[in-house]
Design an enzyme around this catalytic site. Structure first.
Site, PDB file in Angstrom:
ATOM      1  CE1 TYR A  40       1.266  -6.718  -3.238  1.00 60.22           C
ATOM      2  CE2 TYR A  40       0.289  -5.290  -1.586  1.00 60.22           C
ATOM      3  CZ  TYR A  40       0.924  -6.468  -1.933  1.00 60.22           C
ATOM      4  OH  TYR A  40       1.198  -7.387  -0.965  1.00 60.22           O
ATOM      5  CB  THR A  61      -2.712 -13.718   9.287  1.00 61.34           C
ATOM      6  OG1 THR A  61      -3.227 -12.602   8.557  1.00 61.34           O
ATOM      7  CG2 THR A  61      -3.082 -15.003   8.585  1.00 61.34           C
ATOM      8  CB  SER A  75       0.255  -3.622   8.038  1.00 54.53           C
ATOM      9  OG  SER A  75      -0.930  -2.902   7.814  1.00 54.53           O
ATOM     10  NE  ARG A 108       6.537  -6.617  13.220  1.00 53.24           N
ATOM     11  CZ  ARG A 108       7.069  -7.792  12.932  1.00 53.24           C
ATOM     12  NH1 ARG A 108       8.281  -8.102  13.332  1.00 53.24           N
ATOM     13  NH2 ARG A 108       6.377  -8.662  12.228  1.00 53.24           N
ATOM     14  CE  LYS A 118      -6.386  -3.654   5.924  1.00 57.02           C
ATOM     15  NZ  LYS A 118      -5.026  -4.032   5.956  1.00 57.02           N
ATOM     16  CG  ASP A 150      -6.561  -7.126   7.602  1.00 54.88           C
ATOM     17  OD1 ASP A 150      -5.523  -6.979   8.269  1.00 54.88           O
ATOM     18  OD2 ASP A 150      -6.868  -6.371   6.660  1.00 54.88           O
ATOM     19  N   GLY A 182       1.837 -20.017  18.386  1.00 53.42           N
ATOM     20  CA  GLY A 182       0.900 -20.808  19.183  1.00 53.42           C
ATOM     21  C   GLY A 182       1.026 -20.559  20.677  1.00 53.42           C
ATOM     22  NE  ARG A 220       0.287  -8.357   2.492  1.00 53.82           N
ATOM     23  CZ  ARG A 220      -0.091  -8.108   3.746  1.00 53.82           C
ATOM     24  NH1 ARG A 220      -1.126  -8.732   4.266  1.00 53.82           N
ATOM     25  NH2 ARG A 220       0.564  -7.233   4.478  1.00 53.82           N
ATOM     26  CG  ASN A 276       1.516 -15.242  20.770  1.00 54.34           C
ATOM     27  OD1 ASN A 276       2.504 -15.089  21.494  1.00 54.34           O
ATOM     28  ND2 ASN A 276       1.495 -14.913  19.494  1.00 54.34           N
ATOM     29  CG  HIS A 328      -5.978  -2.939  10.736  1.00 51.86           C
ATOM     30  ND1 HIS A 328      -4.679  -2.496  10.712  1.00 51.86           N
ATOM     31  CD2 HIS A 328      -6.012  -3.988   9.887  1.00 51.86           C
ATOM     32  CE1 HIS A 328      -3.956  -3.237   9.896  1.00 51.86           C
ATOM     33  NE2 HIS A 328      -4.741  -4.159   9.382  1.00 51.86           N
ATOM     34  CB  CYS A 362       2.133  -6.348  13.956  1.00 52.71           C
ATOM     35  SG  CYS A 362       3.249  -5.006  13.531  1.00 52.71           S
ATOM     36  N   GLY A 363       1.176  -9.732  13.071  1.00 49.72           N
ATOM     37  CA  GLY A 363       0.752 -10.995  13.661  1.00 49.72           C
ATOM     38  C   GLY A 363      -0.736 -11.255  13.777  1.00 49.72           C
ATOM     39  NE  ARG A 365      -2.164  -1.241   3.605  1.00 54.43           N
ATOM     40  CZ  ARG A 365      -1.562  -0.511   4.515  1.00 54.43           C
ATOM     41  NH1 ARG A 365      -1.625   0.810   4.476  1.00 54.43           N
ATOM     42  NH2 ARG A 365      -0.910  -1.080   5.500  1.00 54.43           N
TER      43      ARG A 365
HETATM   44  P1  GTP Z   1      -1.472  -7.643   7.687  1.00 55.18           P
HETATM   45  O1  GTP Z   1      -2.052  -8.689   6.809  1.00 55.18           O
HETATM   46  O2  GTP Z   1      -0.452  -6.797   7.003  1.00 55.18           O
HETATM   47  O3  GTP Z   1      -2.505  -6.791   8.365  1.00 55.18           O
HETATM   48  O4  GTP Z   1      -0.551  -8.396   8.790  1.00 55.18           O
HETATM   49  P2  GTP Z   1      -0.882  -9.321  10.056  1.00 55.18           P
HETATM   50  O5  GTP Z   1      -1.053  -8.437  11.249  1.00 55.18           O
HETATM   51  O6  GTP Z   1      -1.956 -10.279   9.755  1.00 55.18           O
HETATM   52  O7  GTP Z   1       0.507 -10.092  10.278  1.00 55.18           O
HETATM   53  P3  GTP Z   1       0.885 -11.636  10.114  1.00 55.18           P
HETATM   54  O8  GTP Z   1       0.108 -12.529  11.036  1.00 55.18           O
HETATM   55  O9  GTP Z   1       0.866 -11.982   8.681  1.00 55.18           O
HETATM   56  O10 GTP Z   1       2.385 -11.611  10.643  1.00 55.18           O
HETATM   57  C1  GTP Z   1       3.418 -10.988   9.935  1.00 55.18           C
HETATM   58  C2  GTP Z   1       4.754 -11.517  10.396  1.00 55.18           C
HETATM   59  O11 GTP Z   1       4.883 -11.297  11.790  1.00 55.18           O
HETATM   60  C3  GTP Z   1       4.870 -13.029  10.246  1.00 55.18           C
HETATM   61  O12 GTP Z   1       5.396 -13.405   9.018  1.00 55.18           O
HETATM   62  C4  GTP Z   1       5.810 -13.397  11.353  1.00 55.18           C
HETATM   63  O13 GTP Z   1       7.126 -13.301  10.886  1.00 55.18           O
HETATM   64  C5  GTP Z   1       5.610 -12.345  12.396  1.00 55.18           C
HETATM   65  N1  GTP Z   1       4.871 -12.858  13.566  1.00 55.18           N
HETATM   66  C6  GTP Z   1       3.547 -13.147  13.670  1.00 55.18           C
HETATM   67  N2  GTP Z   1       3.224 -13.582  14.910  1.00 55.18           N
HETATM   68  C7  GTP Z   1       4.374 -13.546  15.624  1.00 55.18           C
HETATM   69  C8  GTP Z   1       4.705 -13.861  16.987  1.00 55.18           C
HETATM   70  O14 GTP Z   1       3.867 -14.237  17.805  1.00 55.18           O
HETATM   71  N3  GTP Z   1       6.014 -13.685  17.335  1.00 55.18           N
HETATM   72  C9  GTP Z   1       6.960 -13.246  16.461  1.00 55.18           C
HETATM   73  N4  GTP Z   1       8.203 -13.102  16.878  1.00 55.18           N
HETATM   74  N5  GTP Z   1       6.684 -12.952  15.175  1.00 55.18           N
HETATM   75  C10 GTP Z   1       5.414 -13.092  14.769  1.00 55.18           C
HETATM   76  C1  SPV Z   2      -2.229  -4.470   5.552  1.00 52.96           C
HETATM   77  O1  SPV Z   2      -1.278  -3.886   5.022  1.00 52.96           O
HETATM   78  O2  SPV Z   2      -2.653  -4.177   6.700  1.00 52.96           O
HETATM   79  C2  SPV Z   2      -2.890  -5.576   4.834  1.00 52.96           C
HETATM   80  C3  SPV Z   2      -2.541  -5.794   3.436  1.00 52.96           C
HETATM   81  O3  SPV Z   2      -3.735  -6.251   5.409  1.00 52.96           O
HETATM   82  S1  SPV Z   2      -3.330  -4.703   2.346  1.00 52.96           S
HETATM   83  O4  SPV Z   2      -4.596  -5.309   1.936  1.00 52.96           O
HETATM   84  O5  SPV Z   2      -2.465  -4.542   1.201  1.00 52.96           O
HETATM   85  O6  SPV Z   2      -3.608  -3.460   2.996  1.00 52.96           O
HETATM   86 MN    MN Z   3      -4.064  -5.570   7.617  1.00 48.19          MN
END
Ligand code: GTP
Ligand code: SPV
Ligand code: MN
Length: 591
Positions: free
Chosen positions: A197, A253, A248, A406, A206, A277, A500, A375, A502, A226, A250-251, A69
């Protein structure tokens, strides 16, 4: 079907501007989807992956300058700058239509314009919203088929009502200098041009579900956030739901699809994924907060997705998934960094160039095969942990809200707000280190209130006020927490195993909600006693947990200063309650 006059005249108007060769209405059928897929494969826009190993899967590469984005090119277009607020880029609507109109003009010559009616939320739910996206990208159409409910059923549901979001997307030349993502909330309109993208172009995500929806939510008395939504089922069958806002990448998913770690298995928890999300939440007549996930699929980060970190995601993306900007292996399967397989001897990288492990980029660091923000787009129903409530019109009741980001330092593993108002202060001042999901300097700490900094469609000070007001409407507001999985030791290693594991923290959170465990009162909120986090089954030094839960006054002095500096950017518009919370926090520390 009755012809929707206003919809048809708007489509005509846009076609007159963009001049496509033809206009095709997406009916939502599998036949239509398949034929579009075929076309895109024939032109090379999309690559069909190994159908034996990855049935129904596709690969797409975006332009090199178009991989995340672009917040700097994203605008909230309200009549006055004040309505957009100090955290948003602003442009007057007239200027926005003019500037983008010039780029759109004739940009679809030789192309087809697709009309995608889509529903965010279950079709027909009182809490859903309808949008119609016009686009000249088959990639967008195929993604929207996965991410949202599309087609005739949505038009039937719309009937002759006017309240649909008008979304216009065009690739134009994919020139970053002629790229704009525009939101005109007063017109219920989104215009996106010059990008191909993700969040820039899948306008239901979004743009509609957060920026436009947050504006509508403020007016209509609900919340568009979000946030992931997950359910934790106890052995007696009772399920408690938690919503969590992390910025985004930061974990979200990962947490939404959590699998209980071995040590906690005997407790018999089962985690259900409602969303990863976005959450739309409202106070119901029972005085509780209820949430739906408006999406229908996952658009998740590929690198780091592996069986150990996120088994459910690996299962989800085995079929019918579109991959964007990952590495292509010689056998027509895909690969990314920190996945399950070792690096292949050779492949085609995300840019479309031959790649071998060990290749270096211009700075001498290893050249990545997959882009860090590459992605997958996958149907939510393919997720083994998907909650049956995804389809329920009424959503799920939320027991706890978690804010987090983070933070290598400062923020402990978890803490609890004293009350809703304090929780809103924690959300409003939260911060996180920048990731690859945003353009800009990686690693830099930035304030990202409620993980909504790039997604709030109106003045954020008014958004804070809206949050404070929602709290007053609830008889049983969810408890608010802050979590940080990313704290590091002096050597820069993560102190907490994450993923896990967590669940151990979520268990403490639920115990706090049920008032079954006491906690240590500190200036920043309630912090767990180390013995109250169940560490069965993992090797963990007592000191590490202590370090994770430590609150260093010297660091917090800096932190609190940074918080107020940020809040002061909202000037006199900032709700006084937040200033009171700030003063109370300082006082508790004795600063
Ligand atoms: P968006 O789709 O951008 O909104 O991201 P998201 O918040 O869904 O993040 P996602 O779960 O994809 O995590 C992104 C990255 O964060 C992963 O590839 C991991 O490397 C890292 N990550 C996720 N959970 C943890 C955790 O509990 N500990 C650590 N150290 N890293 C994590
Ligand atoms: C984010 O960046 O928070 C996402 C990916 O979930 S996007 O749909 O590109 O915004
Ligand atoms: Mn997101």
């Amino acid at each position: 079907m009755i012809k929707h006059k206003k919809l048809h005249s708007w489509v005509k108007e846009c076609a007159k501007l963009c001049k496509p060769d033809k206009v095709v209405w997406i009916d939502g059928s599998e036949d239509m989807r398949k034929s579009l897929e075929k076309q895109a494969i024939a032109t090379g826009e999309i690559i069909r992956l190994n159908q034996k190993k990855m049935p129904g899967c596709l690969l797409h590469r975006t332009a090199l300058n178009d991989v995340a984005r672009t917040e700097n090119l994203t605008f909230i277009c309200t009549p006055t700058r004040k309505e957009a607020g100090p955290t948003n880029n602003w442009m007057p609507p007239k200027e926005a239509y003019k500037k983008a109109g010039e780029i759109f003009a004739g940009s679809m010559k030789g192309r087809t314009m697709y009309v995608i009616p889509f529903s965010m939320g279950p079709v027909g739910s009182a809490f859903s919203k309808i949008g119609v996206e016009l686009t000249d990208s088959i990639y967008v159409v195929l993604n929207m088929y996965i991410m949202t409910r599309v087609g005739d059923k949505v038009l039937e549901c719309l009937g002759d009502k006017d309240d649909f979001t008008k979304c216009l997307h065009g690739k134009a030349e994919l020139d970053i200098k002629r790229r704009m993502i525009l939101h005109i909330p007063q017109d219920n309109t989104i215009w996106s041009v010059g990008s191909g993208y993700g969040g820039n172009v899948l306008l239901g995500k979004k743009c509609l579900s957060l920026r436009i929806a947050s504006y509508q939510a403020q007016k209509e008395g609900w919340l568009a956030e979000h946030m992931l939504i997950l359910g934790i089922e106890q052995p007696n069958g009772h399920i408690e739901y938690i919503a969590a806002a992390f910025p985004s990448a930061c974990g979200k998913t990962n947490l939404a699809m959590l699998i209980p770690p071995d040590g906690l298995k005997k407790k018999g928890y089962k985690v259900w994924t409602v969303g990863d999300d976005i959450a739309w939440m409202r106070v119901d007549s029972d005085g509780c907060l209820w949430a739906i996930n408006p999406e229908w699929g996952f658009f998740g980060v590929a690198p780091g997705t592996n069986k150990k970190a996120n088994f459910n995601a690996v299962e989800t993306i085995k079929r019918n998934t579109i991959f964007t900007n990952v590495l292509l292996r010689p056998d027509n399967t895909v690969w990314w960094e920190d996945g399950d397989d070792p690096a292949p001897k050779e492949g085609i990288d995300w840019r479309g160039f031959p790649w071998r492990p060990g290749m270096l980029d211009d700075d001498g660091s290893p050249l990545k095969g997959a882009h860090p923000n590459s992605r997958f787009t996958a149907p939510a129903l393919q997720c083994p942990s998907i909650s049956y409530r995804l389809e329920q019109h009424h959503g799920v009741p939320i027991s706890a809200i978690i804010f987090g980001g983070r933070r290598a330092h400062v923020a402990p593993l978890v803490y609890e707000a004293f009350n809703w108002r304090h929780g809103v202060y924690i959300g409003a001042t939260m911060a996180s280190e920048r990731t690859a999901a945003q353009y800009g300097k990686q690693g830099e700490v930035r304030r990202d209130p409620m993980a909504m900094l790039p997604f709030c469609g109106y003045n954020m000070s008014k958004y804070f006020k809206h949050w404070l007001d929602r709290g007053k409407k609830m008889t049983k507001p969810p408890k608010i927490f802050h979590a940080n999985w990313f704290r590091q030791d002096k050597k820069g290693n993560f102190l907490w195993p994450g993923y896990g594991e967590n669940l151990r923290v979520l268990e403490w959170i639920l115990n706090r909600c049920n008032e079954s465990v006491k906690a240590r009162k500190t200036p920043i909120g309630y912090v767990p006693y180390p013995e109250d986090i169940d560490m069965t089954g993992i090797k963990f030094e007592k000191n590490a947990l202590k370090e994770l839960l430590d609150i260093d006054p010297a660091q917090w002095k800096q932190e609190i200063k940074a918080q107020i500096e940020f809040l002061e950017t909202f000037n006199e518009d900032l709700p006084k309650e937040l200033l009171k919370e700030h003063a109370a926090l300082k006082k508790r520390f004795g600063f």
